[in-house]
Design an enzyme around this catalytic site. Structure first.
Site, PDB file in Angstrom:
ATOM      1  N   LYS A 128     -16.464 -14.506 -10.267  1.00 55.89           N
ATOM      2  CA  LYS A 128     -17.049 -15.702 -11.093  1.00 55.89           C
ATOM      3  C   LYS A 128     -16.224 -15.487 -12.425  1.00 55.89           C
ATOM      4  O   LYS A 128     -15.940 -16.508 -12.924  1.00 55.89           O
ATOM      5  CB  LYS A 128     -18.473 -15.678 -11.326  1.00 55.89           C
ATOM      6  CG  LYS A 128     -19.168 -15.734 -10.184  1.00 55.89           C
ATOM      7  CD  LYS A 128     -20.585 -16.577 -10.270  1.00 55.89           C
ATOM      8  CE  LYS A 128     -21.201 -17.207  -9.162  1.00 55.89           C
ATOM      9  NZ  LYS A 128     -22.526 -17.491  -9.305  1.00 55.89           N
ATOM     10  N   LYS A 211     -16.944 -19.772   0.546  1.00 54.04           N
ATOM     11  CA  LYS A 211     -18.652 -19.901   0.728  1.00 54.04           C
ATOM     12  C   LYS A 211     -18.787 -21.693   0.326  1.00 54.04           C
ATOM     13  O   LYS A 211     -18.190 -21.850  -0.763  1.00 54.04           O
ATOM     14  CB  LYS A 211     -19.122 -19.091  -0.116  1.00 54.04           C
ATOM     15  CG  LYS A 211     -20.734 -19.214  -0.013  1.00 54.04           C
ATOM     16  CD  LYS A 211     -21.478 -18.055  -0.990  1.00 54.04           C
ATOM     17  CE  LYS A 211     -21.719 -18.586  -2.462  1.00 54.04           C
ATOM     18  NZ  LYS A 211     -22.849 -17.832  -3.035  1.00 54.04           N
ATOM     19  N   LYS A 214     -23.059 -25.020  -4.513  1.00 55.32           N
ATOM     20  CA  LYS A 214     -23.716 -26.068  -5.121  1.00 55.32           C
ATOM     21  C   LYS A 214     -22.787 -26.388  -6.195  1.00 55.32           C
ATOM     22  O   LYS A 214     -22.630 -27.734  -6.483  1.00 55.32           O
ATOM     23  CB  LYS A 214     -25.242 -25.956  -5.341  1.00 55.32           C
ATOM     24  CG  LYS A 214     -25.311 -24.718  -6.208  1.00 55.32           C
ATOM     25  CD  LYS A 214     -27.001 -24.649  -6.514  1.00 55.32           C
ATOM     26  CE  LYS A 214     -27.797 -23.434  -6.127  1.00 55.32           C
ATOM     27  NZ  LYS A 214     -27.439 -22.221  -6.897  1.00 55.32           N
TER      28      LYS A 214
HETATM   29  N1  AQP Z   1     -23.098 -20.608   1.535  1.00 53.64           N
HETATM   30  C1  AQP Z   1     -24.034 -19.894   1.582  1.00 53.64           C
HETATM   31  N2  AQP Z   1     -24.295 -19.418   2.974  1.00 53.64           N
HETATM   32  C2  AQP Z   1     -25.633 -18.916   3.035  1.00 53.64           C
HETATM   33  N3  AQP Z   1     -26.326 -18.272   1.826  1.00 53.64           N
HETATM   34  C3  AQP Z   1     -26.135 -18.885   0.615  1.00 53.64           C
HETATM   35  N4  AQP Z   1     -26.769 -18.630  -0.562  1.00 53.64           N
HETATM   36  C4  AQP Z   1     -26.011 -19.412  -1.406  1.00 53.64           C
HETATM   37  N5  AQP Z   1     -24.837 -19.959  -0.678  1.00 53.64           N
HETATM   38  C5  AQP Z   1     -24.951 -19.555   0.534  1.00 53.64           C
HETATM   39  C6  AQP Z   1     -27.882 -18.015  -0.733  1.00 53.64           C
HETATM   40  O1  AQP Z   1     -28.681 -19.008  -1.703  1.00 53.64           O
HETATM   41  C7  AQP Z   1     -29.575 -18.144  -2.518  1.00 53.64           C
HETATM   42  C8  AQP Z   1     -29.696 -18.914  -3.762  1.00 53.64           C
HETATM   43  O2  AQP Z   1     -28.400 -18.792  -4.277  1.00 53.64           O
HETATM   44  P1  AQP Z   1     -28.134 -18.600  -5.941  1.00 53.64           P
HETATM   45  O3  AQP Z   1     -28.658 -20.228  -6.437  1.00 53.64           O
HETATM   46  O4  AQP Z   1     -28.639 -17.567  -6.570  1.00 53.64           O
HETATM   47  O5  AQP Z   1     -26.650 -18.748  -6.185  1.00 53.64           O
HETATM   48  P2  AQP Z   1     -25.496 -18.528  -5.324  1.00 53.64           P
HETATM   49  O6  AQP Z   1     -25.672 -17.464  -4.314  1.00 53.64           O
HETATM   50  O7  AQP Z   1     -24.170 -18.322  -6.543  1.00 53.64           O
HETATM   51  O8  AQP Z   1     -25.207 -19.917  -4.585  1.00 53.64           O
HETATM   52  P3  AQP Z   1     -24.457 -21.153  -4.844  1.00 53.64           P
HETATM   53  O9  AQP Z   1     -24.802 -22.465  -3.921  1.00 53.64           O
HETATM   54  O10 AQP Z   1     -23.073 -20.691  -4.419  1.00 53.64           O
HETATM   55  O11 AQP Z   1     -24.501 -21.293  -6.383  1.00 53.64           O
HETATM   56  P4  AQP Z   1     -23.511 -21.581  -7.365  1.00 53.64           P
HETATM   57  O12 AQP Z   1     -22.438 -22.687  -7.058  1.00 53.64           O
HETATM   58  O13 AQP Z   1     -24.295 -21.837  -8.799  1.00 53.64           O
HETATM   59  O14 AQP Z   1     -22.774 -20.057  -7.612  1.00 53.64           O
HETATM   60  C9  AQP Z   1     -29.161 -16.801  -2.460  1.00 53.64           C
HETATM   61  O15 AQP Z   1     -29.939 -15.945  -1.570  1.00 53.64           O
HETATM   62  C10 AQP Z   1     -27.815 -16.872  -1.719  1.00 53.64           C
HETATM   63  O16 AQP Z   1     -27.339 -15.706  -0.896  1.00 53.64           O
END
Ligand code: AQP
Length: 349
Positions: A128, A211, A214
């Site tokens: 990140k 991945k 969001k």
């Molecule tokens: N692409 C993915 N496939 C499977 N699981 C996923 N998770 C996120 N993206 C995927 C799971 O969602 C949960 C919550 O995630 P988070 O909000 O803590 O942040 P993250 O993992 O960083 O999710 P994002 O969507 O990628 O958010 P941003 O863009 O803000 O970094 C976690 O349990 C994660 O494993």
């Protein structure tokens, strides 16, 4: 440090009641990746565990600050999305993190427990922060300590995690172990990761090696919970693929990340294994498979989106649910913090 307080047993085999904690950042709307990789399991776990689910708004600001009104809306939308997916805020605890200051008090204590070397090894920080490490917020660096505090403020015993969060959970275990060891009593449980079924990692619709996120700059890379049926169909139609037909066995997906991703999404949505899914759709060209995939996704997401949109029309009701959840969360974590102040030796009237 070895004076045993009457508040905490100095046993090593303390049995903690089973409790789940998990959080999601309001850094955008919920995606198909969040849903298949995490939230679907959160819903299932409600039947077996006492659950604490949290919209982690303090984590979201480690990346950047959004405009205040958009941030408030994103937090409400994430809470409403969780309820629309099936999280029950009456039976379980659902709240936004910043309404329970116990998390930050405990995070500060953990800043003083975790070692620099432990945090330096965290791969998510490296990913990140990217090349511009010097410009990353210090919050991003100590993010795993706050995550440990989120979990241990409730003495949660189990955390449902995706593969990407495993290392952070390991750090939570190290922090709990070090604290228990230093103070010679079992204050914290050593949390267990909980993985239900096959771990689903959903990849970007534009790049099968990245991945689905969001916060990805391209909205075409993801399916959002709030997308309407036409948008879902269009995004799947435009998803990157290759010219080959789908194979009948998983081995045929080697070296084809986009094909593998769409096949995995289809299997996860249908609740079948990849083998079973390919037995059904193997041999089909993407022009034939994509409408089937779109129809399957829409059947699941349309009713969720409808209920989410209904809830978003009444933000005051969402705020009421979150405030009530936070009150219940504090009722669990306040005694844990009181115990800690006693164990550490802070003077409190
Ligand atoms: N692409 C993915 N496939 C499977 N699981 C996923 N998770 C996120 N993206 C995927 C799971 O969602 C949960 C919550 O995630 P988070 O909000 O803590 O942040 P993250 O993992 O960083 O999710 P994002 O969507 O990628 O958010 P941003 O863009 O803000 O970094 C976690 O349990 C994660 O494993």
């Amino acid at each position: 440090m070895s004076d045993a307080s009457p508040l905490t047993p100095s046993l090593s085999d303390v049995e903690f009641p089973k409790r789940i904690f998990s959080g999601i950042q309001p850094s955008g709307g919920m995606t198909l990746g969040n849903y298949l990789g995490a939230i679907r399991n959160w819903v299932a776990m409600q039947a077996e565990f006492d659950c604490v689910y949290c919209v982690v708004d303090w984590h979201a600001i480690t990346a950047s600050f959004d405009a205040p009104e958009s941030f408030r809306t994103a937090t409400r939308e994430m809470a409403a999305s969780l309820i629309a997916c099936g999280i029950d805020p009456e039976k379980h605890i659902l709240f936004n993190q910043s309404q329970n200051p116990d998390h930050v008090e405990l995070a500060w204590i953990f800043n003083c427990v975790a070692r620099m070397g432990w945090l330096n090894r965290m791969t998510q920080f490296k990913e990140k922060a990217g090349k511009n490490r010097e410009n990353a917020s210090t919050g991003l660096f100590v993010y795993p300590n706050l995550m440990a505090a989120d979990i241990l403020a409730y003495k949660a015993t189990h955390v449902p995690v995706g593969d990407d969060q495993r290392q952070h959970l390991e750090l939570t275990r190290d922090i709990a172990q070090k604290f228990n060891h230093d103070f010679e009593r079992t204050v914290f449980p050593i949390v267990e990761p909980l993985i239900l079924g096959a771990a689903t990692r959903v990849m970007s619709l534009r790049d099968g090696t990245k991945k689905m996120s969001k916060s990805d700059a391209s909205d075409m890379s993801r399916i959002n919970l709030r997308d309407d049926s036409d948008t879902i169909a269009a995004k799947i139609r435009k998803a990157k693929t290759d010219p080959e037909a789908l194979p009948s066995e998983p081995e045929g997906l080697a070296g084809r990340p986009e094909a593998e991703n769409l096949a995995n999404i289809y299997a996860a949505l249908r609740g079948v294994t990849l083998e079973e899914a390919l037995r059904e759709v193997g041999g089909k060209q993407f022009s034939e498979f994509k409408p089937i995939l779109a129809e399957t996704a829409i059947a699941i997401f349309a009713p969720i989106a409808e209920s989410l949109n209904r809830m978003m029309a009444d933000p005051a009701e969402i705020d009421r649910i979150l405030a009530k959840g936070a009150q219940r969360a504090r009722a669990v974590s306040n005694p844990v913090l009181a115990e800690l102040r006693e164990v550490i030796g802070f003077v409190h009237g």
